[in-house]
Design a protein around this motif. Structure first.
Motif, PDB file in Angstrom:
ATOM      1  N   ALA A  82      25.924 -32.303 -26.711  1.00  0.00           N
ATOM      2  CA  ALA A  82      25.800 -31.094 -27.157  1.00  0.00           C
ATOM      3  C   ALA A  82      24.309 -30.653 -27.123  1.00  0.00           C
ATOM      4  O   ALA A  82      24.082 -29.579 -26.616  1.00  0.00           O
TER       5      ALA A  82
ATOM      6  N   PHE B 213      28.850 -28.819 -23.353  1.00  0.00           N
ATOM      7  CA  PHE B 213      29.476 -28.619 -24.600  1.00  0.00           C
ATOM      8  C   PHE B 213      30.917 -29.235 -24.336  1.00  0.00           C
ATOM      9  O   PHE B 213      31.549 -29.539 -25.516  1.00  0.00           O
TER      10      PHE B 213
ATOM     11  N   VAL C 238      29.973 -26.924 -32.091  1.00  0.00           N
ATOM     12  CA  VAL C 238      30.096 -26.824 -30.780  1.00  0.00           C
ATOM     13  C   VAL C 238      30.949 -25.607 -30.257  1.00  0.00           C
ATOM     14  O   VAL C 238      30.406 -24.733 -29.456  1.00  0.00           O
TER      15      VAL C 238
END
Length: 209
Positions: A81, A86, A113
Motif C-alpha cells: 500500500a 493497492f 486501501v
C-alpha cells in the motif's frame, strides 16, 4: 485361541501406530519451530516472500503459527500500500483474513486501501464485518457512517450516527455529521405546494328592468 491371537495382533498394531505418531509429532513440531524462526528472521529483514513461504510451511506442520503468518501478510500488505500497489495489498490482507478472521485490524487495513481506490462498497462490507466483531466501537461506527454519507445513503448514515451518539453523546464527529445529515434531509424533502384558495363563483348579478 484364534480370537485371542487376532485381538492381540490388532492391539499390537494400534500400539505401534501410537508410538509412530508420537515420534512423528515432536519431529513435526521441531521442524515447524525451525521454519517459524527462519521466517521471523526473514520478516525482520523485510524479505516478505521468503518469510511467507517459510511460515506457510511452518503453519502446515503446526497451525499455531497461523497468527505469525497472518502478521507477515499484513506487513507485506502495508508495504504494498505504501508503494501504491493497492491490489497487491488487498490480496495480502485477504490472505491474512483467511488465517485470522477475528482480527479486526486486518479488515480495517484492507478497508483503508479500498477507500483509496474509492471502492466504497467493499470498504463498507469490511467495516460491517468489523462492527459484527465489535458492535459498540464508536470509531468503526463513525467510519461506516462516513462511507454511507459518501454513498448518499442518508438513512443508514443517520442510523450509525445515532448509535455513536447513544454510546458517546458528545462525540464531535457524530454531532457534526448529524447536523449535516439533518440539513440534507430537509433540503431533499419533497416540496409540498400550498394549495391555492378555492375560487367560488361570484353570484349572478340581478339586473333591474
Amino acid at each position: 485361541m484364534k480370537k485371542t491371537f487376532v485381538f492381540t495382533f490388532i492391539a499390537t498394531l494400534a500400539l505401534c501406530a501410537l508410538q509412530l505418531s508420537g515420534a512423528e509429532a515432536p519431529k513435526d513440531a521441531k521442524e515447524a519451530n525451525k521454519l517459524a524462526r527462519e521466517g521471523a528472521e526473514a520478516s525482520k529483514n523485510q524479505e516478505w516472500d521468503k518469510a511467507i513461504e517459510l511460515l506457510r510451511k511452518a503453519t502446515d506442520l503446526d497451525h499455531k503459527y497461523a497468527d505469525e503468518l497472518s502478521a507477515v501478510y499484513q506487513q507485506r500488505g502495508y508495504a504494498d500500500a505504501t508503494n501504491q500497489q493497492f491490489q497487491d495489498a488487498i490480496n495480502d490482507y485477504g490472505e491474512a483474513i483467511k488465517l485470522t478472521p477475528q482480527d479486526v485490524r486486518v479488515y480495517e487495513q484492507r478497508a483503508a486501501v479500498e477507500m483509496k481506490l474509492q471502492d466504497y462498497d467493499k470498504a463498507l462490507a469490511d467495516y460491517s464485518e468489523v462492527i459484527k466483531l465489535k458492535p459498540n466501537e464508536v470509531r468503526y461506527l463513525n467510519y461506516r457512517a462516513y462511507i454511507y454519507e459518501l454513498k448518499k445513503d442518508l438513512k443508514n448514515s443517520m442510523a450509525d450516527t445515532d448509535k455513536v451518539l447513544k454510546v458517546d453523546p458528545n462525540n464531535p464527529e457524530a454531532k457534526s455529521r448529524k447536523s449535516r445529515l439533518s440539513a440534507s434531509e430537509t433540503a431533499n424533502a419533497p416540496f409540498t405546494p400550498i394549495p391555492a384558495p378555492s375560487r367560488r363563483p361570484s353570484p349572478t348579478p340581478h339586473h333591474k328592468p
